[in-house]
Design a protein around this motif. Sequence first.
Motif, PDB file in Angstrom:
ATOM      1  N   ASP A  34       0.876  -1.284   0.088  1.00 32.56           N
ATOM      2  CA  ASP A  34       0.152   0.171   0.072  1.00 32.56           C
ATOM      3  C   ASP A  34       0.807   1.282  -0.037  1.00 32.56           C
ATOM      4  N   GLY A  35       2.073   1.250  -0.109  1.00 31.04           N
ATOM      5  CA  GLY A  35       2.930   2.324  -0.381  1.00 31.04           C
ATOM      6  C   GLY A  35       3.534   2.706   1.199  1.00 31.04           C
ATOM      7  N   ARG A  36       3.081   2.244   2.249  1.00 32.42           N
ATOM      8  CA  ARG A  36       3.534   2.638   3.634  1.00 32.42           C
ATOM      9  C   ARG A  36       4.886   2.105   3.926  1.00 32.42           C
ATOM     10  N   PHE A  37       5.505   2.708   4.588  1.00 29.27           N
ATOM     11  CA  PHE A  37       6.993   2.117   4.919  1.00 29.27           C
ATOM     12  C   PHE A  37       7.204   1.960   6.635  1.00 29.27           C
ATOM     13  N   LEU A  38       8.102   1.067   6.787  1.00 27.77           N
ATOM     14  CA  LEU A  38       8.567   0.796   8.185  1.00 27.77           C
ATOM     15  C   LEU A  38       9.520   1.803   8.878  1.00 27.77           C
ATOM     16  N   LEU A  39       9.087   2.242  10.015  1.00 24.53           N
ATOM     17  CA  LEU A  39      10.111   2.879  10.941  1.00 24.53           C
ATOM     18  C   LEU A  39      10.200   2.234  12.181  1.00 24.53           C
ATOM     19  N   THR A  40      11.486   2.263  12.813  1.00 27.51           N
ATOM     20  CA  THR A  40      11.380   1.470  14.067  1.00 27.51           C
ATOM     21  C   THR A  40      12.289   2.670  14.694  1.00 27.51           C
ATOM     22  N   SER A  41      11.995   2.630  16.391  1.00 24.38           N
ATOM     23  CA  SER A  41      12.249   3.473  17.191  1.00 24.38           C
ATOM     24  C   SER A  41      13.897   2.832  17.579  1.00 24.38           C
ATOM     25  N   ARG A  42      14.943   3.940  18.057  1.00 20.20           N
ATOM     26  CA  ARG A  42      15.901   3.280  18.511  1.00 20.20           C
ATOM     27  C   ARG A  42      15.922   2.774  19.953  1.00 20.20           C
ATOM     28  N   PRO A  43      16.461   1.687  20.254  1.00 19.85           N
ATOM     29  CA  PRO A  43      16.402   1.082  21.533  1.00 19.85           C
ATOM     30  C   PRO A  43      16.951   2.106  22.521  1.00 19.85           C
ATOM     31  N   VAL A  44      16.475   1.550  23.932  1.00 21.32           N
ATOM     32  CA  VAL A  44      17.187   2.353  25.060  1.00 21.32           C
ATOM     33  C   VAL A  44      18.368   1.787  25.310  1.00 21.32           C
ATOM     34  N   GLY A  45      19.241   2.535  25.584  1.00 19.55           N
ATOM     35  CA  GLY A  45      20.736   2.360  25.767  1.00 19.55           C
ATOM     36  C   GLY A  45      21.863   2.516  24.647  1.00 19.55           C
ATOM     37  N   LYS A  46      21.153   2.829  23.337  1.00 17.38           N
ATOM     38  CA  LYS A  46      21.862   3.384  22.116  1.00 17.38           C
ATOM     39  C   LYS A  46      21.595   4.796  21.999  1.00 17.38           C
ATOM     40  N   VAL A  47      22.569   5.551  21.346  1.00 16.19           N
ATOM     41  CA  VAL A  47      22.568   6.922  20.885  1.00 16.19           C
ATOM     42  C   VAL A  47      21.394   7.137  20.349  1.00 16.19           C
ATOM     43  N   TYR A  48      20.910   8.397  20.617  1.00  6.47           N
ATOM     44  CA  TYR A  48      19.386   8.827  20.185  1.00  6.47           C
ATOM     45  C   TYR A  48      18.298   7.889  20.512  1.00  6.47           C
ATOM     46  N   ALA A  49      18.228   7.302  21.556  1.00  5.21           N
ATOM     47  CA  ALA A  49      17.148   6.281  22.033  1.00  5.21           C
ATOM     48  C   ALA A  49      15.872   7.111  21.909  1.00  5.21           C
ATOM     49  N   GLY A  50      14.993   6.348  21.386  1.00  8.25           N
ATOM     50  CA  GLY A  50      13.567   7.014  21.364  1.00  8.25           C
ATOM     51  C   GLY A  50      13.365   7.411  19.906  1.00  8.25           C
ATOM     52  N   TYR A  51      14.373   8.057  19.129  1.00 12.71           N
ATOM     53  CA  TYR A  51      14.298   8.512  17.761  1.00 12.71           C
ATOM     54  C   TYR A  51      13.884   7.427  16.853  1.00 12.71           C
ATOM     55  N   TRP A  52      13.369   7.853  15.675  1.00 12.42           N
ATOM     56  CA  TRP A  52      12.663   7.080  14.902  1.00 12.42           C
ATOM     57  C   TRP A  52      13.485   7.085  13.546  1.00 12.42           C
ATOM     58  N   GLU A  53      13.805   5.624  12.813  1.00 15.20           N
ATOM     59  CA  GLU A  53      14.539   5.560  11.669  1.00 15.20           C
ATOM     60  C   GLU A  53      14.137   4.448  10.923  1.00 15.20           C
ATOM     61  N   PHE A  54      14.817   4.279   9.832  1.00 11.51           N
ATOM     62  CA  PHE A  54      14.712   3.071   9.044  1.00 11.51           C
ATOM     63  C   PHE A  54      15.471   1.886   9.680  1.00 11.51           C
ATOM     64  N   PRO A  55      15.086   0.660   9.976  1.00 11.24           N
ATOM     65  CA  PRO A  55      15.724  -0.207  10.611  1.00 11.24           C
ATOM     66  C   PRO A  55      17.267  -0.561   9.801  1.00 11.24           C
ATOM     67  N   GLY A  56      18.294  -1.377  10.265  1.00  8.68           N
ATOM     68  CA  GLY A  56      19.366  -1.456   9.785  1.00  8.68           C
ATOM     69  C   GLY A  56      20.561  -1.658  10.729  1.00  8.68           C
TER      70      GLY A  56
END
Length: 153
Positions: A34-56
């Motif tokens: 349907d054209g939507r894309f996946l974003l995931t949040s950065r886990p607790v304990g990582k730099v920029y925790a809680g920020y949203w990004e594309f996974p990788g």
Amino acid sequence: MNGQVLVVDAEPGIARPIDRPVVDVAVGVLIAPDGRFLLTSRPVGKVYAGYWEFPGGKLEARESVEQALRRELQEEIGVTIGAAHAWRDSLVDYPHALVRLHFCKVYDWTGELQMREGQQFSWEGVPVRCKPILPGTVPVLEWLVQERGSASS
């Protein structure tokens, strides 16, 4: 694939060493039918925790972008991807690291999403609803808007 590399200063005005090594990262832009894309949040304990990004994640020694992307998406979110289509690269100058992001579009995958690092996920369109967005992710959202605009002209 676009031959140009976009350079993003994630936090302008913050002094950084000039001779930092570049960290290569494979990034999956998973696009649903349907054209939507996946974003995931950065886990607790990582730099920029809680920020949203594309996974990788980071490339390991002697690993190609596609190999790294396959491994990282299996480890992080529990999916096995089909073809990874190399799309664009950008160099992001974060205060903690100089990161070269290799974005790949992915249209085929198998498996149920499993947030194995305690992160959250969201299927999004533009404009995105989840905030804050990681600085290296912002240009990708603009590229997606540009592509949709040129497809409808």
